[in-house]
Scaffold this motif. Structure first.
Motif, PDB file in Angstrom:
ATOM      1  N   ARG A  93       1.004  -1.062   0.149  1.00 38.09           N
ATOM      2  CA  ARG A  93      -0.004   0.042   0.091  1.00 38.09           C
ATOM      3  C   ARG A  93       0.666   1.039   0.184  1.00 38.09           C
ATOM      4  N   ARG A 299      -2.224  -4.320  -6.504  1.00 34.71           N
ATOM      5  CA  ARG A 299      -4.249  -4.653  -6.100  1.00 34.71           C
ATOM      6  C   ARG A 299      -3.787  -5.927  -4.868  1.00 34.71           C
ATOM      7  N   ALA A 302      -1.688  -5.987  -1.763  1.00 34.94           N
ATOM      8  CA  ALA A 302      -2.893  -5.026  -0.828  1.00 34.94           C
ATOM      9  C   ALA A 302      -3.781  -5.803   0.199  1.00 34.94           C
TER      10      ALA A 302
END
Length: 315
Positions: A93, A299, A302
């Protein structure tokens, strides 16, 4: 002699797993982890006590600090089994925040050092965004060595070499996945195997460029879907391989030939290229596969980092 032993004559073999109990049977030199592998490990009964113990020791601490304690605890256990290095990943992130990536990497390396592990045995894994590569540039200047991951394109590799990073992890299998999905019914598996595999070709191009121009950054092929991809990259500096594929190599007796050779690469007819930020972003944008797989990879990591947060908060 089985192919895993033959491969070790050409290439440093690295185990791609958070499962340190499984490592010894393959005798890898190094090991790599990522948020997905750690998440998978902590959900197994073998590792749940280690997670609970680490969280209990740091009850009431900020969540991100507890997460780093957990990641380093796994790394310390891995380092009891492998003689070389472990790769520990910065939170995905933070992939677009250079300063935060540097700070998190410094904290992780500090935890290892507090446990008596020198910087030469740890690689900080960072996504190969422009911001991540600049963080790695600064960290390398501080003697903190980095493994640039989620690397799908030539421009990412060039920028990593220019930044002086220790090691890159180009993702063979995920490149293969993209081209196979993109081709749909027209995909010809046999014609796209071995040296013609798009993921293999990407790593071979990067390896040749680095060796041709004396770039010291190590190339570690990663994310394999089958042993044919591994065989086609025998001779790469390092290959990080899942336990399932390590076992397949161990069970295969056929002769294995060197596929990548630094001496051959140095003879290649190539032009030296470099990218500033604008050039990097445009080159990455022009590569639909790399753009999509980098975004998807961040993504997914994360999401798994978030799941690990939830497990820790529930304890």
């Amino acid at each position: 002699m089985h192919q895993l032993e033959q491969l070790k004559a050409f290439t440093t073999v690295v185990a791609d797993t958070g499962n340190f109990l499984q490592l010894a049977q393959f005798a890898p030199r190094d090991a790599t982890t990522n948020p997905s592998l750690i998440l998978k490990a902590v959900q197994s009964s073998d590792y749940a006590p280690l997670l609970k113990d680490t969280v209990a020791q740091h009850k009431g601490w900020p969540l991100d600090e507890i997460v780093d304690e957990v990641l380093v605890r796994f790394g310390l256990e891995i380092l009891k089994v492998v003689p070389g290095r472990v790769s520990t990943e910065v939170d995905a992130r933070l992939s677009f925040d250079t300063a935060a990536t540097i700070a998190r990497a410094q904290r992780i390396i500090g935890l290892y050092e507090a446990a008596g592990i020198g910087r030469d045995r740890v690689l900080i894994k960072i996504a190969s965004t422009w911001e991540g590569i600049q963080a790695a540039r600064a960290l390398e200047q501080q003697g903190i060595h980095c493994n640039l991951t989620l690397l799908f394109s030539f421009c990412q590799a060039v920028a990593c070499g220019d930044a002086g990073v220790q090691l890159i992890s180009p993702f063979v299998g995920r490149i293969y996945d993209w081209y196979k999905k993109s081709a749909g019914a027209a995909w010809d598996e046999a014609a796209s195997a071995g040296v013609n595999d798009p993921g293999v070709k990407s790593v071979a191009q990067i390896y040749t460029f680095y060796k041709k121009f004396g770039i010291a950054t190590e190339v570690m092929g990663a994310s394999f879907r089958n042993i044919g991809q591994i065989q086609a990259l025998a001779g790469c500096d390092l290959l990080t391989i899942s336990p399932d594929l390590l076992a397949q190599l161990q069970a295969t007796e056929a002769p294995l030939q060197r596929a990548l050779d630094a001496d051959v690469a140095r003879q290649a007819e190539l032009q030296r290229v470099s990218f500033d930020e604008a050039g990097f972003r445009f080159a990455l944008n022009q590569d639909a596969m790399a753009t999509e797989k980098l975004a998807e990879g961040i993504r997914l990591f994360a999401i798994d980092a978030g799941k690990l947060d939830q497990i820790i908060e529930s304890l």
